[in-house]
Design an enzyme around this catalytic site. Structure first.
Site, PDB file in Angstrom:
ATOM      1  N   THR A 218      21.515  23.536  -7.441  1.00  0.00           N
ATOM      2  CA  THR A 218      20.448  24.287  -7.344  1.00  0.00           C
ATOM      3  C   THR A 218      22.193  25.315  -6.101  1.00  0.00           C
ATOM      4  O   THR A 218      23.023  24.756  -5.267  1.00  0.00           O
ATOM      5  CB  THR A 218      19.474  24.127  -6.239  1.00  0.00           C
ATOM      6  OG1 THR A 218      19.026  23.032  -7.474  1.00  0.00           O
ATOM      7  CG2 THR A 218      18.613  24.946  -6.298  1.00  0.00           C
ATOM      8  N   ASN A 238      18.889  22.413 -11.734  1.00  0.00           N
ATOM      9  CA  ASN A 238      18.661  21.003 -11.281  1.00  0.00           C
ATOM     10  C   ASN A 238      19.403  19.957 -11.310  1.00  0.00           C
ATOM     11  O   ASN A 238      19.579  19.789  -9.680  1.00  0.00           O
ATOM     12  CB  ASN A 238      18.238  20.490 -12.608  1.00  0.00           C
ATOM     13  CG  ASN A 238      16.914  19.020 -12.435  1.00  0.00           C
ATOM     14  OD1 ASN A 238      16.503  19.618 -11.087  1.00  0.00           O
ATOM     15  ND2 ASN A 238      16.768  17.947 -12.806  1.00  0.00           N
ATOM     16  N   SER A 289       8.669  23.314  -9.817  1.00  0.00           N
ATOM     17  CA  SER A 289       9.951  23.717  -8.456  1.00  0.00           C
ATOM     18  C   SER A 289       9.633  23.295  -6.849  1.00  0.00           C
ATOM     19  O   SER A 289       8.310  22.892  -7.212  1.00  0.00           O
ATOM     20  CB  SER A 289      10.513  24.940  -8.428  1.00  0.00           C
ATOM     21  OG  SER A 289      11.446  24.696  -7.706  1.00  0.00           O
ATOM     22  N   SER A 290      10.459  22.749  -6.206  1.00  0.00           N
ATOM     23  CA  SER A 290      10.256  22.400  -5.250  1.00  0.00           C
ATOM     24  C   SER A 290      10.786  23.577  -4.070  1.00  0.00           C
ATOM     25  O   SER A 290      11.260  23.962  -3.009  1.00  0.00           O
ATOM     26  CB  SER A 290      10.656  21.112  -4.968  1.00  0.00           C
ATOM     27  OG  SER A 290      10.381  20.160  -5.418  1.00  0.00           O
TER      28      SER A 290
HETATM   29  O1  DON Z   1      13.409  23.091  -8.220  1.00  0.00           O
HETATM   30  C1  DON Z   1      13.646  22.935  -8.302  1.00  0.00           C
HETATM   31  O2  DON Z   1      13.300  21.585  -7.180  1.00  0.00           O
HETATM   32  C2  DON Z   1      14.852  21.420  -9.274  1.00  0.00           C
HETATM   33  N1  DON Z   1      15.467  21.620  -9.682  1.00  0.00           N
HETATM   34  C3  DON Z   1      15.969  21.790  -7.484  1.00  0.00           C
HETATM   35  C4  DON Z   1      17.537  20.723  -7.865  1.00  0.00           C
HETATM   36  C5  DON Z   1      18.363  20.803  -6.744  1.00  0.00           C
HETATM   37  O3  DON Z   1      18.080  21.329  -5.643  1.00  0.00           O
HETATM   38  C6  DON Z   1      19.586  19.950  -6.965  1.00  0.00           C
HETATM   39  N2  DON Z   1      20.422  20.164  -6.131  1.00  0.00           N
HETATM   40  N3  DON Z   1      20.971  19.901  -4.889  1.00  0.00           N
END
Ligand code: DON
Length: 430
Positions: A218, A238, A289-290
């Protein structure tokens, strides 16, 4: 898109962060020859300094630059993606791709002690959870509490909001998310009433998440322009290198956002998060998502623009940074400060090395919290403070990552922020 096309065509030097992430996903990258061809040299992670070029991706980006959305979802690239995903055993149908459209949604807003919070709506849980946590915290005089009590209270608020995330949050086009209730101050008051200052609530004491088992990569960027327009944007694949599947001929690596669904009720995803029906997989549904790209507007007119990657920890990171902003600190402090996290399950307070002082650790243990130091430092926060009171802009990039923050005073003059006095070579070129 010109800078992105240039980077893909001419390449960029491989650095330590790339090497670390590629090593962590080596198995996935090696699974697909097209991915290995681009990101590995002789099937191994390339050495630091070697230049990584992505000519197919450059062509794909050029097609988007030329034709916009259709350049990607239609024509050669769209057809190639569907064909190759199907050849590899995937379930894509041509219409899935052609009919995909970005949905523009209203951000969530709420007030916390005079601060206006503007954050991500479902299908991210980021804004809801952030606001729910702040609502629970709203009646505590946080700055007056000793640090152990303060940390305890924040952890307990996180625990409750992440529990609700697991039960209620999912794509609002499919699931009725009780947003108004979850973000209501009275609801927070009810949760607060279950919170004791002297001991940890066990996550098992909270109501279980409905639908019992039945049968990170991300990027975030923050921008403020001279007219005061702002952007807080988080984009996600992700995991690093997404699914590891690169569509041959396009340079496009597909994400593994399926991990953001609750694959099976009660079964944790890659970040240890659980969920139920609200976030179960369904055709056409978008995963939860977060991500929590946010603006925090202070009563005095100052504005924080912030966000970060980090999977389930995004919400707690943005929360801690928002509280630090409210304590009067500047972006270099928001992005640097040690972090702690609780996500309901596992029922553990996670903290970074130096994330919690010894006294706080002792104070939390005394209240019955289980603690665990993470083996890595997490997050890559990019933050801006528009200090309208003093007519200045401060920006900072997380020292855990390789980004850098810049405040550009005039078109021709770049003044890097104090936190990052030296822009990277890459940024100087741009
Ligand atoms: O949308 C989400 O919550 C996850 N796909 C985020 C993943 C993420 O931040 C990985 N990075 N370090």
């Amino acid at each position: 898109l010109a800078p992105a096309i240039r980077l893909a065509r001419d390449g960029f030097p491989v650095d330590g962060v790339f090497i670390r992430l590629a090593k962590s996903r080596l198995e996935a990258i090696r699974t697909y020859a097209a991915t290995a061809n681009v990101f590995l040299v002789n099937n191994e992670v390339p050495a630091a300094g070697s230049v990584l070029k992505q000519p197919d991706l450059a062509n794909t980006l050029a097609a988007i630059a030329l034709k916009g959305r259709d350049g990607f979802y239609k024509g050669f690239i769209g057809a190639q993606m569907v064909d190759e995903v199907r050849r590899a055993g995937g379930l894509w149908a041509t219409d899935d791709l052609f009919n995909y459209a970005v949905k523009v949604r209203e951000p969530l807003t709420a007030m916390y002690r005079g601060y206006r919070i503007v954050s991500a709506p479902p299908p991210s849980s980021g804004g809801v959870a952030l606001i729910e946590i702040l609502n629970i915290l709203a009646t505590y005089e946080l700055p007056r509490l000793d640090e152990a009590t303060r940390t305890h209270v924040i952890v307990e608020a996180m625990r409750r909001a992440y529990r609700d995330r697991a039960e209620f949050l999912g794509d609002p086009d499919f699931t009725q998310v009780p947003l108004e209730r979850l973000m209501h101050p009275w609801y927070a008051a009810g949760l607060r009433a279950t919170l004791r200052l002297d001991r940890a609530t066990s996550s098992s004491e909270l109501p279980g998440v409905e639908s019992p088992p039945q049968g990170p990569h991300t990027t975030h960027y923050s921008i403020l322009d001279k007219e005061g327009n702002r952007v807080a944007a988080t984009v996600t694949l992700n995991f690093p290198f997404g699914s590891g599947f690169l569509v041959p001929g396009t340079g496009v690596v597909l994400n593994n956002e399926m991990d953001d669904f609750s694959v099976k009720p009660g079964v944790p995803n890659g970040f240890g998060l659980i969920g139920g029906d609200a976030n179960a997989i369904a055709a056409g549904k978008r995963p939860l998502s977060s991500m929590a790209p946010s603006f925090i507007e202070a009563p005095d007119g100052n504005v924080a623009i912030l966000g970060t990657p980090g999977g389930s920890r995004i919400i707690s990171m943005v929360l801690l940074a928002a509280l630090d902003f409210m304590d009067g600190h500047t972006p270099d402090s928001w992005v640097t400060k040690g972090r702690f996290h609780h996500q309901y399950l596992p029922d553990i307070v996670q903290y970074e090395e130096n994330g919690l002082p010894g006294l706080v650790i002792a104070g939390l243990r005394q209240r019955g919290h289980r603690l665990e130091q993470t083996t890595f430092r997490y997050g890559n926060m990019q933050a801006i403070l528009w200090d309208r009171k003093h007519n200045r802009v401060l920006a900072a990039a997380d020292p855990r990552g390789i980004g850098s923050a810049q405040v550009i005073l005039h078109a021709a003059k770049n003044t890097p922020s104090k936190a990052n006095p030296k822009p990277t070579a890459q940024q100087r070129k741009q």
